[in-house]
Design a protein around this motif. Structure first.
Motif, PDB file in Angstrom:
ATOM      1  N   ARG A 246       0.812  -1.224   0.000  1.00  0.00           N
ATOM      2  CA  ARG A 246       0.000   0.000   0.000  1.00  0.00           C
ATOM      3  C   ARG A 246       0.844   1.272   0.000  1.00  0.00           C
TER       4      ARG A 246
ATOM      5  N   SER B 224     -13.167   6.047   2.217  1.00  0.00           N
ATOM      6  CA  SER B 224     -11.823   5.551   2.562  1.00  0.00           C
ATOM      7  C   SER B 224     -11.710   4.048   2.764  1.00  0.00           C
TER       8      SER B 224
ATOM      9  N   GLU C  23      -7.651  12.202   4.636  1.00  0.00           N
ATOM     10  CA  GLU C  23      -8.962  11.872   4.046  1.00  0.00           C
ATOM     11  C   GLU C  23      -9.787  13.117   3.731  1.00  0.00           C
TER      12      GLU C  23
ATOM     13  N   GLU D 104      -8.559  13.059  -0.099  1.00  0.00           N
ATOM     14  CA  GLU D 104      -9.669  12.257  -0.628  1.00  0.00           C
ATOM     15  C   GLU D 104     -10.902  13.132  -0.937  1.00  0.00           C
TER      16      GLU D 104
HETATM   17 FE   LIG Z   1      -7.708   7.163   2.038  1.00  0.00          FE
END
Ligand SMILES: [Fe+2]
Ligand SMILES: C=CC1=C(C)c2cc3[nH]c(cc4nc(cc5[nH]c(cc1n2)c(C)c5CCC(=O)O)C(CCC(=O)O)=C4C)c(C)c3C=C
Ligand SMILES: [Fe+2]
Length: 395
Positions: A72, A259, A299, A303
């Protein structure tokens, strides 16, 4: 006369004269540089409250964490690079800690406020060591997550329980834990203030869809492990909308979860899918409200502000807005100070001993899928075990 930095200057029912009050803020932590990203992810995925393996297979936890964090890291690094090369979480949490200390002082409670991050500096272990060094006599544990989840507050509390149980002095320290506080008037009103203010930036505020986007968790947390997160989130949204209605704001609203990570099913509806649907249904103005966390972080900054905004605009939404995170908003911090004072433990209160988030009964819903994953995991574990160094990184 000089007062001890932790001494109490006015009487509160649960504070005695020689008490030294500590407040421990729990947070997740985030990588401060791109170099930190992989070890941060390792710490996160090595947490049995993040990847929930049955007890028998816990030996795979660290090899799996090594594998997943390595896989990741490139994607995460891109995200952190786009917000300036690291997480702002430490700086914001330190500011919140200072603001809370001052708010408590204004309410005549002298305290030391500590920050305990779960996966990066300053680690929970460091904060706990400092609490002991400072001779704190009463401790209030305050998670910086409004709603309780096994994966966030639950995980930090479990770690604290282990650290406190192991220590002769700390195991006797009176501790109060605030498990969740999404239902507090001060929080609800502060969120309504932010939404109200941001709605005014639109040409036609009444036509704006209020779009709550909460961090998701895998469905199994709620369905199998009894995580109250989803119920608390829904109740939280009801309370905020109720507060807005009381102010004459009757906009449409929607809750979705963002998320998600990995191949399992997460809480639905998913933020990205809902944004596309709303655009297709003709929604033209949308105000995104991050609701599961009280600081700006990857986030919100990457995001929501980048990925979701772009998706929404591509899907036909024309006017986009986003409510900032609460951060150090004074009404919010003052309410957290009230929450701390209300929770102050009496001298006879017990230390952290009982678990509210015991996942000892973790079980797997689909035995076949689990067997396949396990075989795969064991194979990967075998390969990865050839590499040394599966200790918690940088603790
Ligand atoms: Fe994320
Ligand atoms: C209420 C908030 C949060 C919940 C619930 C939560 C659950 C959860 N998260 C992951 C995986 C990742 N989380 C990551 C970062 C991250 N998550 C939260 C909050 C919640 N997580 C925060 C505040 C942060 C830190 C952000 C920062 O600014 O540094 C990451 C790393 C970032 C990325 O790669 O996307 C991962 C991975 C899981 C698996 C999970 C529930 C099981
Ligand atoms: Fe997360």
């Amino acid at each position: 006369m000089l007062t001890h930095p932790l001494s109490v200057t006015e009487s509160h029912s649960d504070i005695e004269e020689d008490d030294k009050i500590g407040v421990l803020l729990l947070n997740l932590g985030g990588p401060e540089t791109l170099h930190d990203v992989q070890p941060f992810l390792y710490n996160l995925f090595a947490d049995p409250d993040i990847i929930r393996l049955p007890r028998l297979f816990r030996f795979l936890q660290r090899p799996l964490a090594q594998l997943i964090s390595t896989l990741r890291a490139p994607k995460s690094k891109q995200g952190y690079a786009s917000i300036g090369g690291g997480s702002p979480l430490r700086k914001i949490t330190d500011e919140q800690a200072d603001a809370l200390k001052m708010a408590l002082e204004e309410k005549k409670v002298a305290s030391n406020v500590y920050v305990a991050m779960r996966y990066w500096h300053p680690f929970t272990q460091e904060a706990v060591r400092q609490i002991k060094r400072d001779g704190i006599t009463k401790l209030v544990v305050l998670p910086l997550y409004p709603q309780f989840s096994i994966s966030t507050t639950g995980s930090s509390i479990r770690l604290l329980q282990t650290l406190f149980r192991e220590d002769k002095i700390l195991s006797k320290l009176p501790v109060a834990i605030i498990q969740s506080w999404y239902q507090r008037q001060g929080y609800v009103k502060s969120m309504a203030d932010l939404i109200h203010k941001e709605l005014q930036t639109f040409g036609s505020p009444d036509e704006v869809m209020i779009f709550f986007s909460a961090h998701g968790v895998p469905v199994s947390y709620v369905r199998d492990a009894g995580d109250p997160y989803k119920d608390q989130m829904e109740e939280c949204i009801d309370l905020i909308m109720h507060e807005l209605k009381a102010r004459g704001i009757h906009n449409h609203h929607k809750l979705a979860y963002q998320s998600r990570v990995g191949p399992v099913e997460w809480l639905k509806p998913y933020t990205d899918e809902v944004l596309v649907e709303l655009g297709q249904k003709g929604v033209k103005s949308l105000l995104a409200v991050p609701v599961s966390f009280v600081s700006e972080h990857i986030e919100t900054l990457e995001e929501i502000d980048m990925e979701y905004k772009e998706l929404a605009l591509e899907s036909g939404i024309q006017n986009w807005g986003r409510v900032p995170a609460l951060g150090c908003t004074s009404t919010f911090i003052a309410d957290l100070a009230d929450a701390v004072i209300e929770a102050l433990p009496s001298a006879s209160a017990t230390a952290i001993t009982t678990s509210t988030t015991d996942n000892a009964n973790t079980f797997v819903q689909d035995p076949l899928a689990f067997a396949i994953k396990l075989l795969l995991g064991s194979f990967l574990a075998f390969i990865l075990l050839l590499f040394p160094g599966f200790k918690n990184q940088n603790v």
